[in-house]
Design an enzyme around this catalytic site. Structure first.
Site, PDB file in Angstrom:
ATOM      1  N   CYS A  84       0.837  -1.206   0.000  1.00 13.28           N
ATOM      2  CA  CYS A  84       0.000   0.000   0.000  1.00 13.28           C
ATOM      3  C   CYS A  84       0.872   1.257   0.000  1.00 13.28           C
ATOM      4  O   CYS A  84       1.735   1.422   0.873  1.00 13.28           O
ATOM      5  CB  CYS A  84      -0.913   0.007   1.218  1.00 13.28           C
ATOM      6  N   CYS A  90      -2.154   5.767   6.878  1.00 13.13           N
ATOM      7  CA  CYS A  90      -3.460   5.171   7.180  1.00 13.13           C
ATOM      8  C   CYS A  90      -3.322   4.309   8.426  1.00 13.13           C
ATOM      9  O   CYS A  90      -2.333   3.604   8.586  1.00 13.13           O
ATOM     10  CB  CYS A  90      -3.920   4.331   5.990  1.00 13.13           C
ATOM     11  N   CYS A  93      -3.808  -0.690   8.649  1.00 12.91           N
ATOM     12  CA  CYS A  93      -2.820  -1.772   8.722  1.00 12.91           C
ATOM     13  C   CYS A  93      -1.643  -1.322   9.578  1.00 12.91           C
ATOM     14  O   CYS A  93      -1.111  -0.235   9.381  1.00 12.91           O
ATOM     15  CB  CYS A  93      -2.327  -2.144   7.327  1.00 12.91           C
ATOM     16  N   CYS A 187      -8.183   0.290  -1.046  1.00 11.98           N
ATOM     17  CA  CYS A 187      -7.841  -0.328   0.232  1.00 11.98           C
ATOM     18  C   CYS A 187      -7.454  -1.765  -0.080  1.00 11.98           C
ATOM     19  O   CYS A 187      -8.243  -2.510  -0.672  1.00 11.98           O
ATOM     20  CB  CYS A 187      -9.013  -0.290   1.205  1.00 11.98           C
ATOM     21  N   GLN A 312     -18.786 -11.582  11.314  1.00 11.77           N
ATOM     22  CA  GLN A 312     -17.326 -11.638  11.223  1.00 11.77           C
ATOM     23  C   GLN A 312     -16.860 -11.091   9.880  1.00 11.77           C
ATOM     24  O   GLN A 312     -17.428 -11.413   8.839  1.00 11.77           O
ATOM     25  CB  GLN A 312     -16.837 -13.083  11.392  1.00 11.77           C
ATOM     26  N   TYR A 341     -22.996 -14.404  24.924  1.00 13.87           N
ATOM     27  CA  TYR A 341     -22.728 -13.272  24.015  1.00 13.87           C
ATOM     28  C   TYR A 341     -22.955 -13.713  22.565  1.00 13.87           C
ATOM     29  O   TYR A 341     -22.127 -13.485  21.687  1.00 13.87           O
ATOM     30  CB  TYR A 341     -21.290 -12.748  24.169  1.00 13.87           C
ATOM     31  N   GLU A 362     -28.020 -13.497  24.833  1.00 10.18           N
ATOM     32  CA  GLU A 362     -27.564 -12.197  24.338  1.00 10.18           C
ATOM     33  C   GLU A 362     -28.395 -11.101  24.988  1.00 10.18           C
ATOM     34  O   GLU A 362     -29.602 -11.254  25.180  1.00 10.18           O
ATOM     35  CB  GLU A 362     -27.707 -12.151  22.811  1.00 10.18           C
ATOM     36  N   ASP A 412     -17.977 -15.873  23.907  1.00 10.28           N
ATOM     37  CA  ASP A 412     -17.293 -15.016  22.927  1.00 10.28           C
ATOM     38  C   ASP A 412     -17.569 -13.563  23.299  1.00 10.28           C
ATOM     39  O   ASP A 412     -18.341 -12.866  22.641  1.00 10.28           O
ATOM     40  CB  ASP A 412     -17.802 -15.340  21.523  1.00 10.28           C
ATOM     41  N   CYS A 439     -10.735 -12.007  21.331  1.00 11.69           N
ATOM     42  CA  CYS A 439     -10.003 -11.170  20.369  1.00 11.69           C
ATOM     43  C   CYS A 439      -8.969 -10.303  21.079  1.00 11.69           C
ATOM     44  O   CYS A 439      -8.374  -9.421  20.462  1.00 11.69           O
ATOM     45  CB  CYS A 439     -10.972 -10.303  19.563  1.00 11.69           C
TER      46      CYS A 439
END
Length: 483
Positions: A84, A90, A93, A187, A312, A341, A362, A412, A439
């Site tokens: 890129c 940016c 990334c 992108c 996702q 979740y 949830e 999750d 995550c």
């Protein structure tokens, strides 16, 4: 009497130039190294472990220094040329300057370090990271912002020549700047069709004189471009976020897009908002063409995805992630599984084909409705979804009374990890096995430490790379109740 040189205290001052080798990554996109005298240094810059750099100190602490890299004196063998041209300006990334092999190595180390140093796990079984099949153009959702303040590249500032007008930009916000936007043509994480829409909309907006949104003044028409793409069904969603609705203008944009991309199956939406923010959602939604949603397939299941649904962002790796949940959880056709979740039910429904009953929990009502709709869409009758607050154990216990107790619980949670009360609720349900999908390795380690303290042992941690070119990593960790 003179003090030997090696015993003299080395005094560092703000503004000093030092040389050091980068040895590791640190928090907040910084890297870490040590001076020749052994002082730790947090270094800002686009760096990689193995780089030999010169850096200028800007903050002196009692136990470490903070510095900005000035020059890479000797490049790390992990370095590659970023594909890129605006990498570094940016914020999307962070690791495009290192090889993908190195990225996977860094991510494995991050998970291991977090589990050892924060969680207190001794020699945890962290398996090799499951690499993404595509390190570029993998995102099925991208949000671009529009602004009347274009972020200027350093090359433009140095040459005193503007490459484009300063008063219109469509792309990504500059890091740490909610007003200025870096204007993009491409992108490299987005699908090709998404980049085509980006450029069609920019040309259309400039030709029509559409006023870009000014965040500080809260003025202007064009705010955001949000795109979703279904890989399996090759459907594209184009969602234009504006400050008001203009039916004729949207019809003209529809015709422009269809002329530019005649083979593309597409739905065009217009979300309208009057809020003082730059979030790509609206209080009102107008479907200009198509169904107003796309349908994506995971495994043998179809999921209907609207403009504001969670899904996702890496379709192929989502399947890999969910397959790992089934594998490490040891889920069998006789099991009752709870999915905490659960959101719009993607994991719950994916598990339902492999167990006796899957129960999703949830707190967000709209997500529960989406989950129930997706269960009906796929003809699944062994799923149940509850709107419930995991922090309230007694309410949860009452709601779940008619159903079998879970042998396995899948959790999750959001990036912040589990609320202590929600974690307590899960542990009071006493499953044989807990599959924790995270995550954030630090919060996995923090919550994992509490899970272990309550009678469970961590048997494995499987990292899955959902986000190549970034420093984010997903992990599936399995905990078994000690006998």
């Amino acid at each position: 009497m003179h003090t030997p040189l090696e015993q003299q205290e080395i005094r560092y001052r703000k503004g000093d130039i030092i040389e050091l080798t980068i040895t590791d990554h640190a928090e907040k996109d910084k890297c870490f190294g040590k001076t020749t005298e052994g002082m730790g240094v947090m270094v800002s810059g686009i760096l990689a472990p193995g780089d030999r750099v010169s850096a200028q100190i800007y903050k002196v602490k009692s136990r470490y220094l903070e510095a900005r890299a000035i020059e890479v004196l000797e490049a790390s063998p992990d370095r590659v040329e970023p594909v890129c041209p605006v990498f570094g300006s940016c914020g999307g990334c962070k690791w495009m300057h290192v090889s993908y092999e190195a990225q996977l190595r860094y991510k494995h180390k991050k998970v291991t370090d977090s589990l050892e140093h924060i969680g207190g796990f001794e020699s945890p079984d962290v398996r090799p990271v499951l690499a993404a099949p595509d390190a570029l153009h993998y995102r099925n959702k991208v949000e671009f912002s529009c602004s009347n303040m274009r972020y200027l590249l350093q090359s433009e500032i140095d040459s005193d020549q503007l490459a484009k007008p300063k008063t219109f930009a469509l792309g990504f916000h500059a890091p740490g700047n909610f007003e200025k936007v870096l204007d993009l043509d491409t992108c490299y994480l987005a699908k090709e069709c998404m980049n085509r829409v980006l450029n069609v909309l920019r040309d259309f907006a400039i030709e029509r004189g559409l006023e870009p949104y000014a965040a500080k003044a809260h003025e202007g028409y064009l705010r955001n471009l949000m795109l979703r793409y279904s890989e399996r069904h090759e459907q594209l969603m184009v969602n234009i976020v504006t400050s008001w609705y203009d039916k004729a203008l949207m019809q003209a944009l529809k015709e422009r897009l269809e002329a530019a991309m005649p083979e593309q199956q597409m739905t065009l939406l217009n979300n309208v908002t009057t809020r003082k923010n730059t979030v790509a959602t609206g209080e009102q939604e107008y479907v200009i063409s198509g169904d107003g949603y796309v349908t994506e397939r995971l495994g043998d299941l179809d999921f209907r995805i609207s403009a504001n649904s969670f899904f996702q962002t890496n379709t192929r790796q989502a399947e890999t992630l969910y397959d790992q949940i089934i594998a490490v959880g040891g889920i069998t056709p006789e099991d009752t599984v709870y999915d905490l979740y659960c959101g719009t039910g993607t994991i719950t429904l994916y598990l339902a084909r492999h167990c006796k009953q899957a129960i999703g929990i949830e707190v967000v009502e709209s997500a529960v409705k989406d989950a129930e709709m997706n269960a009906e869409l796929n003809g699944l009758s062994n799923t149940v979804f509850f709107q419930a607050d995991l922090k309230n154990f007694h309410a949860m216990q009452e709601a779940l009374e008619p159903y079998a107790k879970p042998r396995i619980i899948v959790t999750d949670p959001p990036r912040a990890g589990m609320h202590p009360k929600a974690l307590d609720t899960m542990l009071k349900l006493q499953p044989e096995r807990i599959v924790y999908v995270s995550c954030n390795p630090d919060n996995l380690a923090r919550d994992g430490k509490e899970i272990a303290a309550r009678g469970y042992r961590m048997t494995s941690a499987q990292p899955v790379d959902m986000f190549p070119q970034t420093n984010h990593i997903e992990t599936v960790a399995c905990f078994e109740r000690a006998e």
